[in-house]
Structure formats: structure tokens, C-alpha cells
Enzyme design. Structure first.
Site, PDB file in Angstrom:
ATOM      1  CG  HIS A 146      72.944  32.234 109.457  1.00  0.00           C
ATOM      2  ND1 HIS A 146      71.825  32.828 108.910  1.00  0.00           N
ATOM      3  CD2 HIS A 146      73.392  31.363 108.539  1.00  0.00           C
ATOM      4  CE1 HIS A 146      71.608  32.319 107.707  1.00  0.00           C
ATOM      5  NE2 HIS A 146      72.541  31.428 107.460  1.00  0.00           N
ATOM      6  CG  ASP A 175      69.973  35.606 109.766  1.00  0.00           C
ATOM      7  OD1 ASP A 175      71.194  35.819 109.948  1.00  0.00           O
ATOM      8  OD2 ASP A 175      69.534  34.561 109.247  1.00  0.00           O
ATOM      9  N   GLY A 254      73.828  27.137 100.884  1.00  0.00           N
ATOM     10  CA  GLY A 254      74.723  27.885 100.023  1.00  0.00           C
ATOM     11  C   GLY A 254      74.059  29.117  99.462  1.00  0.00           C
ATOM     12  CB  SER A 256      72.400  31.374 103.773  1.00  0.00           C
ATOM     13  OG  SER A 256      71.464  30.444 104.204  1.00  0.00           O
ATOM     14  CB  SER A 271      66.930  34.238 107.133  1.00  0.00           C
ATOM     15  OG  SER A 271      67.127  33.720 108.431  1.00  0.00           O
TER      16      SER A 271
END
Length: 300
Positions: A146, A175, A254, A256, A271
């Protein structure tokens, strides 16, 4: 919500709506397993059948589920957005599965995380770099899909020169993303311990329930905890992701894209999740071995 997962190389991607994914009706594909019928099945078959029913009839944004073999149940998490008709549907499906399924509510919304570890910037988006890898003899890094979906190129500082370009990005479904560095300098894979040096990563491995692990991210640094489940399904607002690692570790926007690791072993890419590092939370990770196989890449 773009993310930054934790790893030495962390990125943060400020969310940009990942294309909404319609999960069409698998509704009739799998009939609910009645409690009486479930009792006649083996524990593994009963849990698998329950998950099939949840996949087909309860893929509701704001929910997640994972098998807990120790309790012999599928644990479903529902966030505060699951209300009204959605909650009624989830309750109906869960009730049809008897004591095979337990539903737990969380006060925090289930989201993808955005921001950074050792931050990488893509325009206004910031994510955490996960792990340095090699593909086709070229240096690259892993981060969340993402994050990769919202930017074609990356820099090490906001508004700085380009250092990498997104080559592959997968979200939802899985992801993960791979960004290729624009120069050929060798970059060893290591996790930033945020004030405590770094941890060299030499290989990728599969996580297992009960394993003690750590994650690193630009927003909250390094935190540790336990793997509470594998093969988790998470229904984000943007779409469903399957096969994730679940932990009891906190994270925040932040973090991720950052790394989940056990000593020198790369396990996952951050994720999303619920909660924060003040009150606690739950986090989900894309397994690294699966991403590496799909990308034809290796830790290095």
C-alpha cells in the site's frame, strides 16, 4: 493508509486511497457449518471450514480473523466501524459456526499504518523501509504494497533526490512492494534498532505462533512481543489481505512497511493493525518468504 514498516530501512507513506476493491459475492460458495456438523469433523477441518465460511460470508471492512490452534477456535476481531447491518451479518455468520468462532471487539479502528522508520519519501508519502534485498543482481528493498501503490519513486529525505523506483507493488490481496535502487551500490540488509545500533539480517523465515519477535519503525522505534497467529485475514477499507502474521506488538502511523524480525531472520513487513504504543495494540505483517518468492528476490 500508506505505511512504514519497521526495518532498518523504513519508509512512511502517507495514505493515498488504495483503489477500493470490491469483494464480490462468494456468499453462496460455502455454506455455514452448523455446530452439530462441525462436531463430527476433525479440529483442523472444523477450523478450516469455519474460515471458508467467514471468507465467503463475512469479508466486512474493519474485521480480521486468525486461527488459534491452542484454543481450537477462529478468533474474529471487529473494529468500531462494524455496526448496523454489517454487525448483524457478522453476528449471524459467527453464531452459525457455534463455539468454533469467537468475536472480539476492539475500540481502535483497523487501518494500514503510515509514516516511517528509517524513512523513505515518495512525494508527500512516507513509509518505512523493510529489508534490503537483491533481484536479478540489482539492489532493492521491500516495503508495504500500500506504500508502493501511491508512489513511483523514493528519496531518502523529503523533497530529496531520487534513490529508488517502485518496480512491483501488490495490494490488496497481499501487501508487499519492491523498489529498485537507482545506483548499483551494495546495501547489506540490516534493521535499524533506533539508538541501539543495527541488527544484520542474513535470511528469511516463516513465523510461528508463540515466537518472540521484534519490529522496527520510524514513528515508534523498536518494540517486541509475540506472534499470536499466522495465516490471518484482514479486511481493510481498501480491500482484503490474506495470509498475514498477527502479533501483540504495538505500532502507529508511519511504522508501515517496516521489518518484523527474530534475531537475524526476516519474518514480515508491517501492514497495519489497531491501537497505538501508549495503550497497546495488535499488528499484522506480510510474510517475507512469500513476497521474496513472488518477486524472485533474496535477502542481501
Amino acid at each position: 493508509m500508506p505505511s512504514l514498516k519497521t526495518f532498518r530501512l523504513s519508509f512512511r507513506v502517507l495514505p493515498a486511497a488504495a483503489a477500493a476493491t470490491a469483494f464480490a459475492a462468494l456468499a453462496a460458495v460455502t455454506a455455514p457449518v452448523a455446530p452439530a456438523a462441525a462436531a463430527a469433523q476433525s479440529p483442523a477441518a472444523r477450523l478450516a471450514a469455519a474460515r471458508q465460511t467467514l471468507d465467503a460470508r463475512a469479508a466486512i471492512p474493519g474485521t480480521a480473523w486468525v486461527t488459534d490452534p491452542r484454543a481450537d477456535r477462529v478468533v474474529v476481531t471487529a473494529d468500531p466501524t462494524v455496526t448496523g447491518a454489517r454487525l448483524a451479518r457478522l453476528t449471524e455468520v459467527a453464531d452459525s459456526l457455534g463455539d468454533t468462532v469467537v468475536v472480539r471487539r476492539t475500540a481502535a479502528r483497523l487501518t494500514r499504518f503510515a509514516a516511517g522508520g528509517d524513512a523513505m519519501w515518495g512525494g508527500a508519502a512516507r513509509c518505512s523501509l523493510g529489508f534490503n534485498v537483491s533481484r536479478g543482481g540489482r539492489p532493492a528493498f521491500l516495503t508495504a504494497g500500500h506504500c508502493g501503490n501511491v508512489t513511483p519513486e523514493w528519496s531518502g529525505t523529503r523533497g530529496g533526490p531520487r534513490v529508488a523506483v517502485t518496480e512491483t507493488s501488490v495490494f490488496p490481496g497481499q501487501d508487499y512492494a519492491l523498489a529498485r535502487y537507482t545506483d548499483s551500490s551494495v546495501r547489506p540488509s540490516a534493521v535499524d534498532l533506533h539508538g541501539g545500533g543495527s541488527r544484520t539480517i542474513t535470511r528469511a523465515g516463516e513465523a510461528h505462533p508463540g515466537e518472540r519477535v521484534q519490529r522496527s519503525g520510524s514513528t515508534t522505534g523498536v518494540h517486541g512481543g509475540t506472534v499470536t497467529g499466522v495465516n490471518a485475514t484482514v479486511n481493510y477499507q481498501e480491500g482484503r489481505v490474506d495470509g498475514l502474521i498477527e502479533t501483540d506488538i504495538c505500532a502507529e502511523p508511519g511504522d508501515s512497511g517496516g521489518p518484523l524480525f527474530d534475531r537475524d531472520t526476516a519474518l514480515g513487513i508491517t501492514s497495519g493493525g489497531t491501537g497505538n504504543c501508549r495503550t497497546g495494540g495488535k499488528t499484522y505483517y506480510q510474510p517475507v518468504p512469500r513476497a521474496l518468492r513472488a518477486l524472485g528476490a533474496s535477502i542481501g
